[in-house]
Design a protein around this motif. Structure first.
Motif, mmCIF file in Angstrom:
data_model
loop_
_atom_site.group_PDB
_atom_site.id
_atom_site.type_symbol
_atom_site.label_atom_id
_atom_site.label_comp_id
_atom_site.label_asym_id
_atom_site.label_seq_id
_atom_site.Cartn_x
_atom_site.Cartn_y
_atom_site.Cartn_z
ATOM 1 N N HIS A 70 0.842 -1.195 0.000
ATOM 2 C CA HIS A 70 0.000 0.000 0.000
ATOM 3 C C HIS A 70 0.880 1.248 0.000
ATOM 4 O O HIS A 70 1.996 1.221 0.524
ATOM 5 C CB HIS A 70 -0.904 0.017 1.243
ATOM 6 C CG HIS A 70 -1.984 -1.009 1.200
ATOM 7 N ND1 HIS A 70 -1.781 -2.328 1.516
ATOM 8 C CD2 HIS A 70 -3.294 -0.899 0.874
ATOM 9 C CE1 HIS A 70 -2.910 -2.986 1.393
ATOM 10 N NE2 HIS A 70 -3.855 -2.148 0.998
ATOM 11 N N PRO A 71 0.390 2.359 -0.541
ATOM 12 C CA PRO A 71 1.166 3.599 -0.508
ATOM 13 C C PRO A 71 1.344 4.099 0.926
ATOM 14 O O PRO A 71 0.566 3.771 1.814
ATOM 15 C CB PRO A 71 0.318 4.588 -1.312
ATOM 16 C CG PRO A 71 -0.762 3.809 -1.937
ATOM 17 C CD PRO A 71 -0.859 2.496 -1.259
ATOM 18 N N TYR A 103 -7.643 -6.131 0.100
ATOM 19 C CA TYR A 103 -6.721 -5.927 -1.016
ATOM 20 C C TYR A 103 -7.245 -6.579 -2.294
ATOM 21 O O TYR A 103 -6.919 -6.157 -3.394
ATOM 22 C CB TYR A 103 -5.340 -6.470 -0.653
ATOM 23 C CG TYR A 103 -4.243 -6.112 -1.612
ATOM 24 C CD1 TYR A 103 -3.731 -4.824 -1.683
ATOM 25 C CD2 TYR A 103 -3.686 -7.071 -2.458
ATOM 26 C CE1 TYR A 103 -2.715 -4.498 -2.551
ATOM 27 C CE2 TYR A 103 -2.672 -6.756 -3.329
ATOM 28 C CZ TYR A 103 -2.189 -5.466 -3.375
ATOM 29 O OH TYR A 103 -1.175 -5.143 -4.250
ATOM 30 N N ALA A 136 -0.693 -8.725 -6.500
ATOM 31 C CA ALA A 136 0.161 -7.534 -6.454
ATOM 32 C C ALA A 136 0.817 -7.278 -7.807
ATOM 33 O O ALA A 136 0.936 -6.133 -8.249
ATOM 34 C CB ALA A 136 1.218 -7.691 -5.370
ATOM 35 N N LYS A 139 -1.934 -5.957 -10.275
ATOM 36 C CA LYS A 139 -2.394 -4.579 -10.059
ATOM 37 C C LYS A 139 -1.529 -3.581 -10.816
ATOM 38 O O LYS A 139 -2.038 -2.573 -11.296
ATOM 39 C CB LYS A 139 -2.409 -4.249 -8.571
ATOM 40 C CG LYS A 139 -3.619 -4.808 -7.873
ATOM 41 C CD LYS A 139 -3.844 -4.146 -6.552
ATOM 42 C CE LYS A 139 -5.160 -4.658 -5.982
ATOM 43 N NZ LYS A 139 -5.624 -3.894 -4.866
ATOM 44 N N GLY A 140 -0.228 -3.845 -10.901
ATOM 45 C CA GLY A 140 0.655 -2.976 -11.676
ATOM 46 C C GLY A 140 0.716 -1.548 -11.172
ATOM 47 O O GLY A 140 0.867 -0.622 -11.957
ATOM 48 N N ASP A 141 0.603 -1.352 -9.856
ATOM 49 C CA ASP A 141 0.625 -0.001 -9.300
ATOM 50 C C ASP A 141 2.026 0.470 -8.907
ATOM 51 O O ASP A 141 2.186 1.531 -8.330
ATOM 52 C CB ASP A 141 -0.324 0.101 -8.103
ATOM 53 C CG ASP A 141 -0.043 -0.952 -7.044
ATOM 54 O OD1 ASP A 141 0.958 -1.673 -7.154
ATOM 55 O OD2 ASP A 141 -0.854 -1.067 -6.096
ATOM 56 N N GLY A 142 3.045 -0.336 -9.197
ATOM 57 C CA GLY A 142 4.427 0.057 -8.911
ATOM 58 C C GLY A 142 4.874 -0.249 -7.498
ATOM 59 O O GLY A 142 6.014 0.051 -7.143
ATOM 60 N N LEU A 143 4.039 -0.847 -6.691
ATOM 61 C CA LEU A 143 4.412 -1.151 -5.315
ATOM 62 C C LEU A 143 4.983 -2.555 -5.154
ATOM 63 O O LEU A 143 5.570 -2.870 -4.125
ATOM 64 C CB LEU A 143 3.197 -0.978 -4.394
ATOM 65 C CG LEU A 143 2.663 0.459 -4.304
ATOM 66 C CD1 LEU A 143 1.356 0.494 -3.548
ATOM 67 C CD2 LEU A 143 3.684 1.360 -3.655
ATOM 68 N N GLN A 156 -6.754 -11.557 -17.142
ATOM 69 C CA GLN A 156 -7.253 -10.191 -17.201
ATOM 70 C C GLN A 156 -8.392 -10.124 -18.200
ATOM 71 O O GLN A 156 -8.484 -10.936 -19.121
ATOM 72 C CB GLN A 156 -6.131 -9.233 -17.597
ATOM 73 C CG GLN A 156 -5.032 -9.172 -16.558
ATOM 74 C CD GLN A 156 -3.876 -8.299 -16.977
ATOM 75 O OE1 GLN A 156 -3.733 -7.975 -18.144
ATOM 76 N NE2 GLN A 156 -3.050 -7.935 -16.025
#
Length: 195
Positions: A70-71, A103, A136, A139-143, A156
């Protein structure tokens, strides 16, 4: 593990079947990912099923893992503290499980607290962590930190849009499930009993 004596009969057979599902190679992948994801906050566990269980048992590693996905400022587990008290450890495990469900992990893919704390079903713990890693990556959010090839790729959505003309054209086609009448005739047939 809990203070229980050895199991016998059917209980023993069931536990042995569950224990055989544990994958040592998957354990190594998960340890590498958790160490990479959490950075220097987490130490290396002892090798083997029992070492893996003892490493995750107090819930601090799991809470750090879910927080790292998480951010900053939006972490789901606010207070992480190492404790030797059983109820505190189980509480942290359940906080991780609730955060994992929020999540995006399906409730059917999440292990029970006692599966980890008592070491009853470590294969289920592995599956939950594997699903968390796959999600994770997807999601591809960079985390996500680590090698995306460690985890199976999640499917997908591949939405298709057809024009009205194409949809009307499809209504006049008879699918093969309906059968076909091509080539069906009685030419050349004779009645029963006729030479």
């Amino acid at each position: 593990m809990a203070n229980r004596g050895p199991s016998y009969g059917l209980s023993r057979e069931v536990q042995q079947k569950i224990d055989r599902q544990y994958d040592p190679e998957l354990e190594q992948i998960l340890v590498r990912w958790i160490l990479a994801q959490c950075g220097g906050d987490v130490t290396q566990p002892a090798p083997g099923r029992d070492g893996f269980q003892q490493w995750l048992k107090d819930g601090t590693v799991l809470c750090r893992l879910i927080n790292s996905l998480h951010p900053k400022g939006q972490t789901p587990v606010a207070k992480i503290q190492a404790s030797t008290m059983a109820f505190k450890q189980m509480e942290q495990i359940s906080q991780f499980l609730q955060a994992a469900e929020r999540y995006g992990i399906a409730a059917t893919d999440i292990f029970q607290t006692v599966d980890l704390w008592e070491g009853k079903n470590m294969a289920c713990v592995q599956r939950t962590l594997m699903n968390l890693g796959s999600l994770a990556v997807a999601k591809g959010d960079g985390l996500f930190v680590g090698d995306p090839n460690w985890f199976p790729k999640k499917s997908q959505e591949n939405r298709r849009v057809f024009s009205e003309d194409k949809l009307k054209e499809g209504q006049s086609v008879i699918g093969l499930q309906m059968g076909t009448n091509r080539g069906a005739s009685q030419a050349g047939m004779t009645g029963y009993g006729m030479p």
